[in-house]
Design a protein around this motif. Sequence first.
Motif, PDB file in Angstrom:
ATOM      1  N   ASP A  77      27.193  36.940  45.689  1.00 24.29           N
ATOM      2  CA  ASP A  77      27.069  35.834  46.484  1.00 24.29           C
ATOM      3  C   ASP A  77      28.317  34.712  46.361  1.00 24.29           C
ATOM      4  O   ASP A  77      28.298  33.839  46.705  1.00 24.29           O
ATOM      5  CB  ASP A  77      25.774  34.920  45.979  1.00 24.29           C
ATOM      6  N   LEU A  78      29.248  35.335  45.546  1.00 28.15           N
ATOM      7  CA  LEU A  78      30.430  34.698  45.651  1.00 28.15           C
ATOM      8  C   LEU A  78      31.698  35.324  46.476  1.00 28.15           C
ATOM      9  O   LEU A  78      31.830  36.360  46.641  1.00 28.15           O
ATOM     10  CB  LEU A  78      31.002  34.711  43.969  1.00 28.15           C
ATOM     11  N   ARG A  79      32.566  34.468  47.100  1.00 30.54           N
ATOM     12  CA  ARG A  79      33.562  34.709  48.194  1.00 30.54           C
ATOM     13  C   ARG A  79      34.926  34.268  47.820  1.00 30.54           C
ATOM     14  O   ARG A  79      35.011  33.115  47.255  1.00 30.54           O
ATOM     15  CB  ARG A  79      33.410  34.378  49.501  1.00 30.54           C
ATOM     16  N   PRO A  80      36.011  34.982  47.895  1.00 27.45           N
ATOM     17  CA  PRO A  80      37.230  34.495  47.568  1.00 27.45           C
ATOM     18  C   PRO A  80      37.750  33.589  48.550  1.00 27.45           C
ATOM     19  O   PRO A  80      37.797  34.047  49.534  1.00 27.45           O
ATOM     20  CB  PRO A  80      37.951  35.730  47.316  1.00 27.45           C
ATOM     21  N   VAL A  81      38.492  32.485  48.179  1.00 27.93           N
ATOM     22  CA  VAL A  81      39.110  31.636  49.153  1.00 27.93           C
ATOM     23  C   VAL A  81      40.527  31.413  48.654  1.00 27.93           C
ATOM     24  O   VAL A  81      40.451  31.148  47.289  1.00 27.93           O
ATOM     25  CB  VAL A  81      38.288  30.594  49.453  1.00 27.93           C
ATOM     26  N   ASP A  82      41.570  30.991  49.488  1.00 32.43           N
ATOM     27  CA  ASP A  82      42.639  30.550  49.261  1.00 32.43           C
ATOM     28  C   ASP A  82      42.757  29.086  49.408  1.00 32.43           C
ATOM     29  O   ASP A  82      42.621  28.535  50.425  1.00 32.43           O
ATOM     30  CB  ASP A  82      44.062  31.393  49.934  1.00 32.43           C
ATOM     31  N   VAL A  83      42.974  28.337  48.392  1.00 35.82           N
ATOM     32  CA  VAL A  83      43.154  26.854  48.295  1.00 35.82           C
ATOM     33  C   VAL A  83      44.278  26.333  47.660  1.00 35.82           C
ATOM     34  O   VAL A  83      44.768  26.766  46.749  1.00 35.82           O
ATOM     35  CB  VAL A  83      41.801  26.316  47.777  1.00 35.82           C
ATOM     36  N   ARG A  84      44.890  25.228  48.169  1.00 36.24           N
ATOM     37  CA  ARG A  84      45.721  24.302  47.474  1.00 36.24           C
ATOM     38  C   ARG A  84      45.126  23.354  46.435  1.00 36.24           C
ATOM     39  O   ARG A  84      44.463  22.556  46.899  1.00 36.24           O
ATOM     40  CB  ARG A  84      46.629  23.560  48.515  1.00 36.24           C
ATOM     41  N   GLU A 133      39.111  36.783  38.416  1.00 41.51           N
ATOM     42  CA  GLU A 133      38.391  36.954  37.138  1.00 41.51           C
ATOM     43  C   GLU A 133      36.902  37.060  37.385  1.00 41.51           C
ATOM     44  O   GLU A 133      36.368  36.598  38.213  1.00 41.51           O
ATOM     45  CB  GLU A 133      38.314  35.556  36.402  1.00 41.51           C
ATOM     46  N   SER A 134      36.484  37.941  36.881  1.00 41.40           N
ATOM     47  CA  SER A 134      34.906  38.674  36.983  1.00 41.40           C
ATOM     48  C   SER A 134      34.001  37.415  36.284  1.00 41.40           C
ATOM     49  O   SER A 134      34.289  36.875  35.404  1.00 41.40           O
ATOM     50  CB  SER A 134      34.505  39.904  36.351  1.00 41.40           C
ATOM     51  N   VAL A 135      32.740  37.069  37.099  1.00 39.60           N
ATOM     52  CA  VAL A 135      31.623  36.366  36.691  1.00 39.60           C
ATOM     53  C   VAL A 135      30.831  37.246  35.821  1.00 39.60           C
ATOM     54  O   VAL A 135      30.232  38.090  36.488  1.00 39.60           O
ATOM     55  CB  VAL A 135      31.044  35.657  37.904  1.00 39.60           C
ATOM     56  N   ALA A 136      30.519  37.116  34.490  1.00 35.97           N
ATOM     57  CA  ALA A 136      29.845  37.836  33.900  1.00 35.97           C
ATOM     58  C   ALA A 136      28.228  37.865  34.180  1.00 35.97           C
ATOM     59  O   ALA A 136      27.645  36.830  34.525  1.00 35.97           O
ATOM     60  CB  ALA A 136      29.849  37.220  32.172  1.00 35.97           C
ATOM     61  N   SER A 137      27.601  38.894  34.122  1.00 37.09           N
ATOM     62  CA  SER A 137      26.217  38.897  34.344  1.00 37.09           C
ATOM     63  C   SER A 137      25.436  38.445  33.194  1.00 37.09           C
ATOM     64  O   SER A 137      25.976  38.040  32.130  1.00 37.09           O
ATOM     65  CB  SER A 137      25.712  40.259  34.649  1.00 37.09           C
ATOM     66  N   GLY A 138      24.067  37.716  33.430  1.00 38.19           N
ATOM     67  CA  GLY A 138      23.440  37.245  32.518  1.00 38.19           C
ATOM     68  C   GLY A 138      23.576  35.740  32.342  1.00 38.19           C
ATOM     69  O   GLY A 138      23.309  35.138  31.320  1.00 38.19           O
ATOM     70  N   LEU A 171      33.730  27.347  42.872  1.00 37.72           N
ATOM     71  CA  LEU A 171      33.015  27.647  41.534  1.00 37.72           C
ATOM     72  C   LEU A 171      33.915  26.976  40.396  1.00 37.72           C
ATOM     73  O   LEU A 171      35.073  27.391  39.939  1.00 37.72           O
ATOM     74  CB  LEU A 171      32.848  29.033  41.380  1.00 37.72           C
ATOM     75  N   GLY A 172      33.295  26.075  39.837  1.00 38.51           N
ATOM     76  CA  GLY A 172      33.930  25.318  38.664  1.00 38.51           C
ATOM     77  C   GLY A 172      33.603  25.985  37.399  1.00 38.51           C
ATOM     78  O   GLY A 172      32.490  26.836  37.421  1.00 38.51           O
ATOM     79  N   VAL A 173      34.381  25.904  36.503  1.00 36.64           N
ATOM     80  CA  VAL A 173      34.069  26.560  35.157  1.00 36.64           C
ATOM     81  C   VAL A 173      33.089  26.013  34.372  1.00 36.64           C
ATOM     82  O   VAL A 173      32.629  26.871  33.575  1.00 36.64           O
ATOM     83  CB  VAL A 173      35.603  26.549  34.298  1.00 36.64           C
TER      84      VAL A 173
END
Length: 224
Positions: free
Chosen positions: A72-79, A92-97, A110-112
Amino acid sequence: MPAPTSPTETAAPPATRLRRPRWSDPRLLVGLLLVCGSIVIGARVMAAADDTTAVWSVATDHRAGTPVDASDLRPVDVRLGDGAERYVAADESVASGRVWSRDVHAGELLGVAATRPVDVREVAQLPLIVSAGSLPSDLATGDRVDVWVSSGPESAESGRAELVLDGMRVLSVVAAPASMGGDMSGYRVLLALEHDRPDRLGPALGAIGAGEVTLVREVVGEMS
């Protein structure tokens, strides 16, 4: 009377020689400075236009506490400038669980801190059988509810209600089988026991077993 002058006797103007421009010529120096300045400015503008970072973006809305699905995540290019470290890079991969630590909306970066590991305290689960008219019709996973218990009609305190648990997160809502709810007009609601102490849960279970349960959904304000 003087004699007329022949065309061949007319004096020719002196020839003008082209001079090579000297490096000390102010006009040449000014021109060179203008050209160099234009090149530098153009290079900086192009570099700034290319100064983007690829980060993950959320494709749809999600409630706090629901599982994170990498699809459900999409890469986007932003400044982002100096704020890039606050977001998860697309490489960076988003870990499962993991689950959402707060409500997120479609299009949000997606914030850290937007996801977290599943807390071990969430292993405990509280199942409730609730009649159809005693919970919101669109109650869904991730909603937060307060659990109220009213006394049965045979009780001397009939008509009174007591708040026994508050801020409980909904794990699932399914229609209750006849063997559990008596008919198909009820629902089996599973709540996460993530912050409740044992001394609080005991009295709550006693009240739930002796009365009728009503779930009141907490209202979540709009995120800025």
